[in-house]
Design an enzyme around this catalytic site. Structure first.
Site, PDB file in Angstrom:
ATOM      1  N   GLY A  38       0.797  -1.227   0.000  1.00 37.07           N
ATOM      2  CA  GLY A  38       0.000   0.000   0.000  1.00 37.07           C
ATOM      3  C   GLY A  38       0.827   1.272   0.000  1.00 37.07           C
ATOM      4  O   GLY A  38       0.333   2.325   0.411  1.00 37.07           O
ATOM      5  N   SER A  39       2.060   1.205  -0.491  1.00 36.93           N
ATOM      6  CA  SER A  39       2.875   2.433  -0.464  1.00 36.93           C
ATOM      7  C   SER A  39       2.345   3.481  -1.443  1.00 36.93           C
ATOM      8  O   SER A  39       2.441   4.682  -1.189  1.00 36.93           O
ATOM      9  CB  SER A  39       4.351   2.121  -0.724  1.00 36.93           C
ATOM     10  OG  SER A  39       4.557   1.659  -2.032  1.00 36.93           O
ATOM     11  N   ASN A  40       1.758   3.055  -2.552  1.00 35.68           N
ATOM     12  CA  ASN A  40       1.133   4.027  -3.469  1.00 35.68           C
ATOM     13  C   ASN A  40      -0.108   4.652  -2.837  1.00 35.68           C
ATOM     14  O   ASN A  40      -0.359   5.848  -2.985  1.00 35.68           O
ATOM     15  CB  ASN A  40       0.755   3.343  -4.792  1.00 35.68           C
ATOM     16  CG  ASN A  40       1.941   3.293  -5.742  1.00 35.68           C
ATOM     17  OD1 ASN A  40       2.420   4.330  -6.216  1.00 35.68           O
ATOM     18  ND2 ASN A  40       2.435   2.096  -6.016  1.00 35.68           N
TER      19      ASN A  40
ATOM     20  N   ASN B  67      -5.449   2.776 -12.866  1.00 40.27           N
ATOM     21  CA  ASN B  67      -4.512   1.749 -12.391  1.00 40.27           C
ATOM     22  C   ASN B  67      -3.096   2.277 -12.569  1.00 40.27           C
ATOM     23  O   ASN B  67      -2.828   3.065 -13.479  1.00 40.27           O
ATOM     24  CB  ASN B  67      -4.677   0.470 -13.224  1.00 40.27           C
ATOM     25  CG  ASN B  67      -3.694  -0.615 -12.810  1.00 40.27           C
ATOM     26  OD1 ASN B  67      -3.483  -0.869 -11.621  1.00 40.27           O
ATOM     27  ND2 ASN B  67      -3.061  -1.263 -13.778  1.00 40.27           N
TER      28      ASN B  67
ATOM     29  N   HIS C  72       0.722   0.850 -13.321  1.00 38.69           N
ATOM     30  CA  HIS C  72       1.430  -0.341 -13.779  1.00 38.69           C
ATOM     31  C   HIS C  72       2.932  -0.035 -13.762  1.00 38.69           C
ATOM     32  O   HIS C  72       3.348   1.028 -14.237  1.00 38.69           O
ATOM     33  CB  HIS C  72       0.965  -0.712 -15.189  1.00 38.69           C
ATOM     34  CG  HIS C  72       1.561  -1.989 -15.677  1.00 38.69           C
ATOM     35  ND1 HIS C  72       1.106  -3.223 -15.252  1.00 38.69           N
ATOM     36  CD2 HIS C  72       2.604  -2.232 -16.502  1.00 38.69           C
ATOM     37  CE1 HIS C  72       1.835  -4.167 -15.820  1.00 38.69           C
ATOM     38  NE2 HIS C  72       2.754  -3.602 -16.588  1.00 38.69           N
TER      39      HIS C  72
ATOM     40  N   ASP D 236      -4.576  -3.741 -18.713  1.00 40.48           N
ATOM     41  CA  ASP D 236      -3.520  -2.758 -19.004  1.00 40.48           C
ATOM     42  C   ASP D 236      -3.645  -2.098 -20.372  1.00 40.48           C
ATOM     43  O   ASP D 236      -2.645  -1.671 -20.952  1.00 40.48           O
ATOM     44  CB  ASP D 236      -2.134  -3.421 -18.892  1.00 40.48           C
ATOM     45  CG  ASP D 236      -1.882  -4.019 -17.518  1.00 40.48           C
ATOM     46  OD1 ASP D 236      -2.405  -3.473 -16.526  1.00 40.48           O
ATOM     47  OD2 ASP D 236      -1.176  -5.034 -17.426  1.00 40.48           O
TER      48      ASP D 236
ATOM     49  N   GLU E 281       6.752   5.811  -9.017  1.00 38.41           N
ATOM     50  CA  GLU E 281       5.297   5.664  -8.891  1.00 38.41           C
ATOM     51  C   GLU E 281       4.743   6.585  -7.806  1.00 38.41           C
ATOM     52  O   GLU E 281       3.660   7.154  -7.950  1.00 38.41           O
ATOM     53  CB  GLU E 281       4.932   4.215  -8.533  1.00 38.41           C
ATOM     54  CG  GLU E 281       5.183   3.217  -9.632  1.00 38.41           C
ATOM     55  CD  GLU E 281       4.789   1.802  -9.215  1.00 38.41           C
ATOM     56  OE1 GLU E 281       3.706   1.623  -8.635  1.00 38.41           O
ATOM     57  OE2 GLU E 281       5.571   0.874  -9.466  1.00 38.41           O
TER      58      GLU E 281
HETATM   59  C1  GAR Z   1       3.472  -1.329  -7.497  1.00 38.00           C
HETATM   60  O1  GAR Z   1       4.738  -1.410  -8.083  1.00 38.00           O
HETATM   61  C2  GAR Z   1       2.403  -1.378  -8.581  1.00 38.00           C
HETATM   62  O2  GAR Z   1       2.763  -0.711  -9.756  1.00 38.00           O
HETATM   63  C3  GAR Z   1       2.324  -2.861  -8.820  1.00 38.00           C
HETATM   64  O3  GAR Z   1       2.394  -3.441  -7.532  1.00 38.00           O
HETATM   65  C4  GAR Z   1       3.172  -2.588  -6.677  1.00 38.00           C
HETATM   66  C5  GAR Z   1       2.341  -2.300  -5.443  1.00 38.00           C
HETATM   67  O4  GAR Z   1       3.092  -1.633  -4.475  1.00 38.00           O
HETATM   68  N1  GAR Z   1       1.101  -3.188  -9.507  1.00 38.00           N
HETATM   69  C6  GAR Z   1       1.010  -4.121 -10.448  1.00 38.00           C
HETATM   70  O5  GAR Z   1       1.947  -4.827 -10.792  1.00 38.00           O
HETATM   71  C7  GAR Z   1      -0.378  -4.296 -11.068  1.00 38.00           C
HETATM   72  N2  GAR Z   1      -0.283  -4.831 -12.373  1.00 38.00           N
HETATM   73  P1  GAR Z   1       2.361  -0.908  -3.234  1.00 38.00           P
HETATM   74  O6  GAR Z   1       1.392  -1.907  -2.627  1.00 38.00           O
HETATM   75  O7  GAR Z   1       3.494  -0.606  -2.290  1.00 38.00           O
HETATM   76  O8  GAR Z   1       1.661   0.330  -3.729  1.00 38.00           O
END
Ligand code: GAR
Length: 200
Positions: free
Chosen positions: A16-18, A111, A113, A154, A183
């Protein structure tokens, strides 16, 4: 300009860092929006913990809880409608969003990616698999893409994209860390762009 505060649901499956980066951006910049719901397929994960610590409603909903995929999709839509959700942000959500949900929220779901779409997208391309594929292909640059979600993996309209270099000695993990940092800046910018387009 409308006075309605945009109600956002964030869908997560992991750290969940995003989600955290978007939450902080909305708070610090006082955007006319709020994260009203964190939805996850997992009962426990970093994102759900973050939501609970910050007073955000959480819901765990997974296909396994339902007899059919249609029932699952219906429950997801009901949950979003009950909470008056305007927009959905997929932030490390490792499940396909049911087509019925995409249809119920047209041009309202984003989303992120971890690659430069249209390259390295599609089924099976998520998380560390993406970075392994980028390195195996001998790419010299990768990056992150924020796009609208449609019924194909995507493939929806790209809202923002940013590049990072791939270094000669990168492992999937070091590349993933560089892309993730990118990101955390890109997704909040993309959300702001979407909100300003919607609210003007
Ligand atoms: C992120 O790098 C995101 O782009 C990727 O998962 C990670 C989640 O990190 N998503 C995908 O690959 C979806 N196709 P987070 O939980 O720390 O935000």
């Amino acid at each position: 300009m409308t006075n309605h505060k945009t109600r956002i649901a964030v869908f997560c499956s992991g750290t969940g860092s995003n989600f955290e980066a978007i939450f902080n951006h909305i708070k610090n910049k006082r955007l006319n929006a709020e994260i009203a719901l964190c939805l996850s397929n997992r009962a426990q994960c970093g994102a759900m913990e973050f939501a609970k610590h910050n007073g955000i409603s959480t819901v765990q909903i997974s296909e396994k809880q339902f007899e059919s995929f249609d029932d699952f999709a219906f429950a997801m839509i009901k949950c979003l409608k009950d909470q008056n959700i305007d927009n959905v942000l997929l932030a490390g959500y490792m499940r396909k969003v049911p087509e019925a949900v995409v249809t119920a929220f047209p041009d309202k779901i984003l989303n992120i990616h971890p690659a430069l779409l249209p390259k390295f997208g599609g089924e099976g391309m998520y998380g560390i698999h993406v970075h392994s594929a980028v390195i195996s292909a001998g790419e010299t640059e990768s990056g992150a893409t924020v796009h609208f979600v449609n019924e194909e993996y995507d493939k929806g309209r790209i809202l923002l994209q940013r590049k990072v270099p791939v270094l000669a000695d990168d492992t999937p993990e070091t590349l993933a860390a560089r892309v993730l940092e990118c990101e955390h800046r890109l997704y909040p910018e993309a959300v702001e762009k979407m909100l300003s387009e919607q609210q003007s």
